[in-house]
Design a protein around this motif. Sequence first.
Motif, PDB file in Angstrom:
ATOM      1  N   ASP A  57      41.230  44.872  39.840  1.00 40.53           N
ATOM      2  CA  ASP A  57      42.306  45.265  38.821  1.00 40.53           C
ATOM      3  C   ASP A  57      42.038  43.821  38.022  1.00 40.53           C
ATOM      4  OD1 ASP A  57      42.887  43.146  40.237  1.00 40.53           O
ATOM      5  OD2 ASP A  57      44.583  43.660  39.298  1.00 40.53           O
ATOM      6  N   GLY A  98      45.808  36.154  36.573  1.00 37.47           N
ATOM      7  CA  GLY A  98      45.530  37.371  37.820  1.00 37.47           C
ATOM      8  C   GLY A  98      44.819  38.184  37.890  1.00 37.47           C
ATOM      9  N   GLY A  99      44.814  39.070  38.920  1.00 35.85           N
ATOM     10  CA  GLY A  99      43.427  39.555  39.207  1.00 35.85           C
ATOM     11  C   GLY A  99      42.128  39.299  40.467  1.00 35.85           C
ATOM     12  N   GLY A 100      42.149  40.427  40.799  1.00 33.47           N
ATOM     13  CA  GLY A 100      42.052  40.280  42.443  1.00 33.47           C
ATOM     14  C   GLY A 100      39.711  41.517  42.201  1.00 33.47           C
ATOM     15  N   TYR A 124      53.003  42.712  43.239  1.00 34.66           N
ATOM     16  CA  TYR A 124      53.442  42.875  41.600  1.00 34.66           C
ATOM     17  C   TYR A 124      54.665  43.059  41.548  1.00 34.66           C
ATOM     18  CZ  TYR A 124      48.662  41.396  40.497  1.00 34.66           C
ATOM     19  OH  TYR A 124      47.043  41.440  40.326  1.00 34.66           O
TER      20      TYR A 124
END
Lengths: 436, 281
Positions: free
Chosen positions: A153, A315-317, B242
């Motif tokens: 993402d 963020g994001g992974g 989230y």
Amino acid sequence: MGKTRAKTYAVLAVWIVLTLSLAGCATGKEIAWTQINSSDKELLIWAWDENFNIKAANIAAKYYRQQHPDIKIQVVAEEKHDIIRELKNGFETEVYTELPDIVLIEDYEIQKLLTSYTKEFFAMDHFLDYDLYQEYKTALVSMNGIHYGVPFDSGAAVMFYRKDYVEAAGYTEADMQNITWEKYVEVARRVKEKVGVHMLTVQPDDLGIIRIMMQSGGSWYVDRSGKHADIIDNIPLRNGLEIYKQLINEDLVVSVEGWDGFTRAFTQGEVATVVSGCWIAPSIRENQDQAGLWRVAAIPRMEKVKESVNASNIGGGSWYVLKNKTNYEEAACFLKETFGENREFMNELVKEINLVSTRKDARQMPAYEETEEYFGATNIFDVFLETTENVPVVNCGVRTYEIEDILEEELQIIVKEDDFGESLRKVQIQAQAIIN
Amino acid sequence: MSKKSRVMNVLQYVVLTILSIISIFPFFWMIIAATNKSVDVTKGTMVPGTYLLENIKNLMGSDLQYLTAFKNSLIIAVVTTALAMVVSSAAGYAFEVYKSKARDRVFSIVLLSMMVPFAALMVPLFRLFSKFNNIPVLKWIGLNSTGSVIIIAVATAFLIFFFRQNTKTFPRELIEASRIDGLGEFKIFTKIYMPTMKSTYAAAVVVTFMASWNNYLWPLIALQSEEKRTLPLVISAMGSSYTPDYGMIMTAVVIATLPTAIIFFIMQKQFVAGMTGSVKG
């Protein structure tokens, strides 16, 4: 007779106790370790967030099983930091049976793991065409030119704003497009004056906003090599801190504690904007009372930093395959055929979890064309994708959160003092020490 | 009652009331939150809502296998507690009743194990338990087995210490009299000691059950497959989202609190008596 028996019991009890309570100190002949979960047809996946990543992994499993019906796939939800802890434990002890085949790791954390445990991760270069992904993302999942992760993402940083508040302050939607932080401060002053609410939340324990500003100017807490702390001469960071300081000193922001404090502020209408990752959209959307009031625009850029753009990331992974698991090839295949190359699957993820893909051709997916009533019948994906396309490339280095902890400690002084050069010098020295 | 002591009395009550409210508030908030929608929880509502059933439905419908985790936690906590009572009390009893030269030295070693933080033992324990997977007779306590979590909590230095201390108040005359009457040592322990020390056992049950129910670190690394995981792990996984569904999380937490609360309320009286170390003979 009785006494002898009693002694036997006593000895037995003590023996059991000692064996059990001191089990950890046991040493002895090493017994050859063989894989017990060596069934070829099983994949274990770890991720966090059951509404987002877990859901995505389960849908991926469904897709993969259509082509490979004999594969068993298990997806386990774990806490984000626990994943790192368990991985390290497994790597250190070299007991791989308890580790997953595929694991989701946050982009800020991966460099540290890749540096310390390079041999544990499977290089995916032969499985995936990395030119298909946004450069900033591929930079995050690779080390020394080798790609390890499958980008997932996007953490595209955007600005959600309350249209009603901004209009009450005398600005239009057009005024909010591609603005600078200087203009943002100006809007903030007017909003405070006319509407009486603050512009933004800040969390003393989370400097996400600073990271957003810094990356919009193409820099990070470390330099491009990732080996040297870049604090004192870091112009985007200095400017970001100046803006942060101004926002606090003019009382334009409200300080909140933790994640729930952050979400509470915007659900209760206490702030006019949320500058965060695109993944916060579902939380904003949850409050149906505010339907139609929110809009999305690109984040502000820093006027004094010429490299700064109206785009950043937070963020994001990405997904990783563990090399020392028996089924690593199957796992790599799974990632290639789902998150890597399956456009139909990715399109379904857009619908199911509002995924903002980091693929360069994301715009061609039909699901991104839909508008949304909640955001005033606008297409929020437009902004998300445009941001994703323009995120400056940075090297996050190995100690993002640790360096940020050091910076947090100095933050009070930075906010109060006119010249915070001395504080930055301290942060620079300490940050360099932990990188070494 | 003099005026002064009455004022003191009132003051005491005021302070105690405030302290009680502070202690009860988190529970109150937790229950209120469980009956509300996530968005209302974030808004900070303090009135009970009507969303409880929906929250329960969401919880059961999520991919988290909450019920399986609940069942696992219950099995682990009950079996651990039952075994711990037998093993640790026998050890505590033996340490106090039977004299030997090495007794106190051995006891010090047991106590020493209390001083070693679990984090330091984690890696060697993990390696050790991983070896058990290869030995057929020990497979049931190998990694990723319910047994691995139970076995580690059956004998704890704290419980042995606790039983030994309480055994000091156990009248020796009872043992002597029983021996004279021809009762074997094992029967003295089960027929005389155990019933007399009921309140000590009750206190130990509460402490062990709670510790086992809330145990986090060891199950986290020892249990991996979804069908083996315990409640604290599942609840912890719920938080890192989230968009966390606070209503659902709080419902999960309320349900998770129930067993320990029930155990505590049933044994409240004996617990207090056990902690203060009195023996009713």
